[in-house]
Design an enzyme around this catalytic site. Structure first.
Site, mmCIF file in Angstrom:
data_model
loop_
_atom_site.group_PDB
_atom_site.id
_atom_site.type_symbol
_atom_site.label_atom_id
_atom_site.label_comp_id
_atom_site.label_asym_id
_atom_site.label_seq_id
_atom_site.Cartn_x
_atom_site.Cartn_y
_atom_site.Cartn_z
ATOM 1 C CB CYS A 74 32.747 42.014 -48.106
ATOM 2 S SG CYS A 74 32.680 40.642 -49.264
ATOM 3 C CB CYS A 191 27.343 36.271 -46.481
ATOM 4 S SG CYS A 191 26.925 37.393 -47.843
HETATM 5 N N1 DGL Z 1 28.403 40.493 -48.696
HETATM 6 C C1 DGL Z 1 29.516 39.717 -49.039
HETATM 7 C C2 DGL Z 1 30.022 38.830 -47.928
HETATM 8 O O1 DGL Z 1 29.960 39.221 -46.780
HETATM 9 C C3 DGL Z 1 29.647 39.159 -50.443
HETATM 10 C C4 DGL Z 1 28.461 38.653 -51.188
HETATM 11 C C5 DGL Z 1 28.820 38.399 -52.665
HETATM 12 O O2 DGL Z 1 29.017 39.370 -53.374
HETATM 13 O O3 DGL Z 1 28.946 37.224 -53.054
HETATM 14 O O4 DGL Z 1 30.543 37.786 -48.127
#
Ligand code: DGL
Length: 285
Positions: A74, A191
């Protein structure tokens, strides 16, 4: 299975883009994937809340599963929590951060885009990356939670029949319009949810190259694994069939329009996750 080789975690299903690449390149890894639906979306949390949450979750998972490597799949969390986690746990952590260096080096026009969550685009970590590697570029930052929700809706259908999603395509095109206006020739998918929509981005803006960190993360985990697995006979051997556990924290209840903004754990989602390769799906309390 009561221990695992690698723990992968995210606010939801986005980190599965990393998990899939990881299990495809290292098929013998025993994995646990944790989707923290209860605090989803991370892109709208404060930095302090994310640090507290990740310390708590990693602590519990380390106790329960004793992973050899932890992948914070993430960008929103990695750009703020890695130092705190490394200080607290004597384990190798691999974070995922936007591939700004790669995009800046590849950009012919010196115009790059960063597509990430509203949290990530504001981070001082990103300011530092831009200063260090993209000072010669115009950097257009777009933060969107809508695209995160779109990816969550998409994953619910994983491996099933594809359905026409005209509304989503229009919304996606409108969100990435600033990159077209600025004539960016490289756009960073900052993301982990966004590689799940890669085909849509490429269709909406084919003149840009869409860059993500997935392959680099796999190489990093691979290299770490070679160090960590030394002396642990049998681990990482190609002959055994790996077991994959999917854990999720309970999504918050939501009503009305907010229903678009939560992850839903139901039979459709579970079926999609089984098709993806998980052997067991458990609620994490
Ligand atoms: N998948 C996550 C990222 O790489 C976070 C997305 C979220 O929950 O806002 O930033």
């Amino acid at each position: 299975m009561s221990t695992c080789d690698v723990l992968v975690m995210d606010s939801g299903s986005g980190g599965l883009s990393i998990w899939q690449a990881l299990t495809a390149t290292m098929p013998a890894l025993e994995t646990v994937y944790l989707a923290d639906f209860n605090h989803y979306p991370y892109g709208e949390q404060t930095e302090a809340a994310l640090i507290d949450r990740l310390r708590h979750l990693v602590g519990r998972c380390v106790e329960m599963w004793q992973p050899k490597i932890v992948v914070i799949a993430c960008n929103t969390a990695s750009t703020v929590v890695l130092d705190a986690l490394r200080a607290q746990f004597p384990l190798p952590f691999v974070g995922v951060v936007p591939a700004i260096k790669v995009a800046a080096a590849a950009s012919r026009q010196h115009r790059i885009g960063l597509l990430a969550t509203p949290g990530t685009i504001k981070r001082s970590y990103i300011d530092r990356l831009v200063e260090q590697f993209a000072a010669h570029c115009t950097v257009v930052r777009v933060g969107s939670s809508e695209l995160v929700h779109m990816a969550e809706r998409r994953i619910r259908n994983w491996g099933g029949e594809s359905v026409q999603q005209q509304d989503d395509a229009e919304q996606l095109t409108a969100i990435i319009e600033p990159f077209r206006e600025a004539a960016c020739d490289q756009v960073v998918l900052g993301c982990t949810h966004f590689p799940l929509l890669r085909a849509e981005f490429e269709k909406a803006l084919p003149e840009a190259a869409w860059v993500d960190s997935t392959a680099a993360i796999c190489r990093r985990v691979n290299a770490l694994w070679a160090e960590v697995a030394t002396g642990e006979a049998g681990l990482g051997g190609q002959e055994r069939r790996a077991h994959h556990v999917l854990l999720y924290t309970e999504p918050k209840p939501a009503a009305g329009a907010d229903r678009q903004r939560i992850a839903v754990v139901d039979e459709q989602w579970r079926a999609a996750m089984r098709r993806m390769g998980f052997d067991s799906i458990e609620r994490f309390k």
